[in-house]
Design a protein around this motif. Structure first.
Motif, PDB file in Angstrom:
ATOM      1  N   ASP A  72       0.841  -1.187   0.000  1.00  0.00           N
ATOM      2  CA  ASP A  72       0.000   0.000   0.000  1.00  0.00           C
ATOM      3  C   ASP A  72       0.883   1.246   0.000  1.00  0.00           C
ATOM      4  O   ASP A  72       2.121   1.163  -0.038  1.00  0.00           O
ATOM      5  CB  ASP A  72      -0.981  -0.014   1.176  1.00  0.00           C
ATOM      6  CG  ASP A  72      -0.299   0.009   2.535  1.00  0.00           C
ATOM      7  OD1 ASP A  72       0.789   0.604   2.664  1.00  0.00           O
ATOM      8  OD2 ASP A  72      -0.864  -0.571   3.491  1.00  0.00           O
ATOM      9  N   LYS A  74       1.700   3.222   2.255  1.00  0.00           N
ATOM     10  CA  LYS A  74       2.538   3.366   3.448  1.00  0.00           C
ATOM     11  C   LYS A  74       3.600   2.280   3.546  1.00  0.00           C
ATOM     12  O   LYS A  74       4.369   2.256   4.506  1.00  0.00           O
ATOM     13  CB  LYS A  74       1.667   3.340   4.702  1.00  0.00           C
ATOM     14  CG  LYS A  74       0.566   4.398   4.746  1.00  0.00           C
ATOM     15  CD  LYS A  74       1.139   5.796   4.799  1.00  0.00           C
ATOM     16  CE  LYS A  74       0.013   6.828   4.943  1.00  0.00           C
ATOM     17  NZ  LYS A  74       0.534   8.209   4.947  1.00  0.00           N
ATOM     18  N   ASP A 338      -4.446   3.895   0.241  1.00  0.00           N
ATOM     19  CA  ASP A 338      -4.266   4.476   1.571  1.00  0.00           C
ATOM     20  C   ASP A 338      -4.897   3.539   2.590  1.00  0.00           C
ATOM     21  O   ASP A 338      -6.115   3.321   2.553  1.00  0.00           O
ATOM     22  CB  ASP A 338      -4.920   5.856   1.626  1.00  0.00           C
ATOM     23  CG  ASP A 338      -4.933   6.427   3.019  1.00  0.00           C
ATOM     24  OD1 ASP A 338      -3.860   6.508   3.633  1.00  0.00           O
ATOM     25  OD2 ASP A 338      -6.029   6.780   3.516  1.00  0.00           O
ATOM     26  N   SER A 341      -8.016   4.874   4.434  1.00  0.00           N
ATOM     27  CA  SER A 341      -9.209   4.953   3.583  1.00  0.00           C
ATOM     28  C   SER A 341      -9.781   3.573   3.312  1.00  0.00           C
ATOM     29  O   SER A 341     -11.006   3.372   3.348  1.00  0.00           O
ATOM     30  CB  SER A 341      -8.874   5.647   2.261  1.00  0.00           C
ATOM     31  OG  SER A 341      -8.442   6.976   2.478  1.00  0.00           O
ATOM     32  N   LEU A 374      -7.476   5.854  -3.566  1.00  0.00           N
ATOM     33  CA  LEU A 374      -7.131   5.746  -2.149  1.00  0.00           C
ATOM     34  C   LEU A 374      -7.765   4.534  -1.487  1.00  0.00           C
ATOM     35  O   LEU A 374      -7.254   4.033  -0.478  1.00  0.00           O
ATOM     36  CB  LEU A 374      -7.564   7.014  -1.405  1.00  0.00           C
ATOM     37  CG  LEU A 374      -6.990   8.335  -1.934  1.00  0.00           C
ATOM     38  CD1 LEU A 374      -7.512   9.501  -1.104  1.00  0.00           C
ATOM     39  CD2 LEU A 374      -5.473   8.314  -1.933  1.00  0.00           C
TER      40      LEU A 374
END
Length: 733
Positions: A72, A74, A338, A341, A374
């Motif tokens: 993802d 991150k 995200d 999200s 997202l």
């Protein structure tokens, strides 16, 4: 240490002599045959030497199949995909114990002989002759490595794998020649490293790093003595010595390896004895392969990434090549997803739509200005069981979705934007009766449309005149029918195209006035990305899902980029913001309004309530929510969704709250900028709103007044050439 015999520089006579004494014997050992008579030996040897000379000089080693990781935004792992679960690591990232253990049990004289261990072959032949069978083999680690290269090259082709492992003299001769080459070119350390990365350790684990993760949930560099001995013991027979399913056999084999290490002075006898007394302690990580293993409902997004990759010729000339790279290329794909999200979308869907409900829900959030996806999820999990699906309900058909769903009145803002761009004043009023025929003829891009079709509003109390702001807030069908008739169909079609709003089945938009009521099937991703243009000052940015890709060597690959273009003026976008803020503040979308931040959006309900929508946005996120029957069979009358009974489902009462909760969680603790708006006078405030003379608007139903509903009279009305589109036949496909 004795000089390494690598076979280099031998004359043909020397090669023939060598293979007369080696190839035949090695073949006999592996095949489990008694040594043949002298005459037969001579014939076999002659054939072996001729075949040896015909073998190409260089072993072509294919890139090792490795798993691809999908992350993802991150850096968290969404899923792993692989044909063979493998992560290639260097010797420095392998425990010294595993290096010692594999040599001890598989080829104790590895550092003393060359590619071929003649002493080992003679010992094995003698032992096998005494036993009358095959009780000992004689392949060196180098030969085993070469065989594994052949297996790797065969891939998943069962016939080629069989050829690569068949116990024939011809295959053995080929293996021996390449082993000589490998010893000469690579040296011992590199051969050992390659062997530990290529060999199969059972439980779908290829290479020592994957094996360490599979059995002990740790890296290969962290393996202790007894763990290393266990893994080394598996290699000879991954099924027989499987510690998960045959722990007693695995323990005996492990202890054999430990004793062998002690005999070779790799460890002391005391160390070996202490390790042998310990029970096997596994920390098994089950194989997780493919998008089906993705957490937080991200399997559909993962599958979307797969489609993006397979459709892009930058990653291979053919789909077959790209698929092989996807499954074997060892890439790291960082996506736009995200995690906050995504979790919020799934939590909201889970709260409002149950897996076993007769209808499903899907939601997608994109970022205005970048096109980044997202979040993407749906109420029915990714899978093949009951109440599961692998169809991505958020995307177009060619990206793994269905044929789309009628967006209903969520398409009306597109018409409004087209009208504003044509110079229509938002204070423009139309009579907007409860029921009326379409004005005819209406201009199209290449002619005109003529017809006698009728349309009507949701409630008989909805009677104009209305201006654009109130008509949008109440979703008045007859207002927008008159609006598109005035501006013409072509500007509406071109506005939709500039906003990236296209049919989910890939066909061109039908140029008919009923398009204003959203009768042509779209996907949630399309609608979310289109509405993001309103939030972004009129600029549309195409959706993107991939941030970066690196290959197995760490090299960056080209990734798809968003394409941004002006769809409308900023003044038009700000005017739409004003209109759609009114929807969530005091119109049909009040149940979707967000607390503490500006938002705007539009409800929609399709023909015969096969689908219900809410599409909305804030300055930093745009989202679309659809609820309906993916098979377009269940009309949403007298239905329970998420444990809530409904006489009729509206865009406001089911998709609206899903959107609200999903967006609230996605944007929690994030900036809350204001949407830019423009002042719009409301002519209705200057007039009497009563019911005098039957011209007043009357009162709307609480919480549902002005909803768009079926968008058709009881008898139905159609599009010439498409009689079922509005007659309840194909509205939600």
């Amino acid at each position: 240490m004795p000089k390494k015999r690598d076979g280099g520089g031998l004359s043909k006579t020397q090669q023939a002599a060598k293979f007369l004494g080696v190839s035949v014997l090695a073949g006999a050992v592996l095949a489990g045959l008694a040594l043949p008579a002298a005459g037969a030996l001579g014939l076999t040897a002659k054939g072996s030497v001729e075949g040896f000379d015909d073998i190409p000089a260089n072993l072509k080693t294919p890139p090792l199949s490795q798993r691809t990781r999908i992350l993802d935004a991150k850096g968290g792992e969404i899923a792993k995909v692989y044909s063979r679960d493998r992560t290639v690591v260097g010797l420095k990232d392998m425990s010294p114990y595993i290096r010692q253990a594999i040599v001890a049990i598989e080829d104790a004289r590895f550092y003393e002989h060359g590619a071929i261990d003649l002493k080992g072959i003679l010992r094995a032949v003698n032992k096998n002759a005494q036993s009358g069978g095959v009780s000992e083999g004689a392949s060196t680690l180098t030969q085993q490595y070469v065989k594994n290269v052949f297996v790797e090259e065969a891939g998943d082709n069962a016939d080629k794998v069989a050829q690569a492992t068949q116990q024939t003299l011809g295959r053995k001769v080929k293996e021996l020649k390449y082993a000589i080459q490998v010893e000469k070119e690579l040296g011992k350390r590199k051969i050992l490293q390659n062997y530990l990365n290529i060999t199969f350790f059972g439980q779908q684990a290829y290479g020592v790093e994957a094996a360490a993760q599979r059995y002990f949930s740790k890296h290969a560099k962290d393996l202790n003595l007894e763990e290393s001995a266990l893994l080394a013991g598996i290699v000879q027979s991954p099924t027989r010595y499987d510690p998960v399913n045959a722990p007693q056999e695995a323990t005996r084999r492990r202890n054999t390896v430990l004793q062998r290490m002690a005999d070779l002075k790799d460890v002391s006898q005391a160390q070996a004895d202490a390790a042998a007394k310990k029970p096997i302690k596994l920390a098994v990580s089950r194989p997780k392969n493919g998008c089906i293993t993705a957490a937080d409902g991200a399997g559909f997004f993962c599958d979307y990434i797969r489609k993006v990759f397979l459709n892009d010729k930058n990653y291979g000339k053919s789909r077959k090549v790209r698929l092989q790279r996807w499954n074997e290329g060892g890439m790291t794909i960082r996506t736009t997803l995200d995690p906050q999200s995504q979790k919020s979308i799934q939590a909201s869907l889970r709260d409002h739509v149950y897996e076993d409900d007769p209808v499903a829900g899907a939601a997608t959030i994109v970022e205005p200005g970048t096109g980044k996806i997202l979040g993407m999820g749906q109420s029915r999990p990714y899978g093949f069981r009951e109440n599961q699906t692998v169809i991505n309900l958020s995307v177009d058909h060619d990206m793994g979705g269905g044929a789309g769903y009628q967006p209903g009145s969520t398409f009306k803002p597109v018409i409004a934007a087209a009208a504003l761009e044509q110079g229509t004043n938002p204070e423009q009023e139309y009579p907007s009766p409860y029921r009326m025929p379409y004005p005819s003829p209406v201009q199209t891009c290449d002619g005109e449309w003529q017809g006698t079709d009728m349309t009507q509003n949701e409630n008989k109390e909805e009677v104009g005149p209305y201006a654009m702001k109130e008509a949008t807030a109440k979703s008045v069908n007859t207002y927008f029918v008159q609006l598109i008739s005035d501006i013409g169909i072509c500007p509406a079609v071109k506005m939709a195209q500039k906003m990236g709003i296209e049919r989910a089945d890939g066909k061109p938009l039908q140029q008919v006035p009923s398009m204003t009521l959203g009768v042509q099937e779209m996907s949630p991703l399309t609608m979310a990305a289109g509405y993001a243009a309103f939030a972004n000052g009129g600029e549309y940015c195409s959706p993107v899902a991939i941030e970066s890709i690196t290959d197995a060597r760490g090299r960056a690959l080209k990734v798809p980029q968003t394409s941004c273009r002006s769809a409308m003026s900023k003044r038009t976008a700000d005017t739409i913001n004003t209109l759609l803020k009114g929807v969530v503040e005091d119109g049909t979308g009040k149940e979707a309004g967000l607390q503490g931040r500006d938002s705007a959006g539009k409800t929609g309900t399709s023909d015969s309530r096969y689908a219900a929508w809410f599409v909305g946005y804030t300055p930093n996120a745009a989202g679309a929510v659809w609820v309906g029957d993916p098979l377009h069979k269940r009309k949403m009358y007298d239905i329970s969704i998420g444990g809530v009974p409904h006489d009729k489902v509206y865009g406001a009462d089911t998709p609206g709250p899903i959107w609200r909760d999903a967006m609230a969680g996605a944007l929690a603790d994030r900036p809350a900028p204001d949407l830019p708006t423009v002042p719009i006078d409301d002519p209705a405030k200057d007039r009497d709103h009563g019911d005098e003379g039957g011209k007043g608007r009357g009162k709307h139903k609480p919480g549902r007044g002005g909803h768009d509903g079926d968008n058709k009279p009881g008898g139905g009305w159609g599009i010439p050439g498409f009689p079922d589109i509005l007659g309840g036949g194909n509205g939600g496909w």
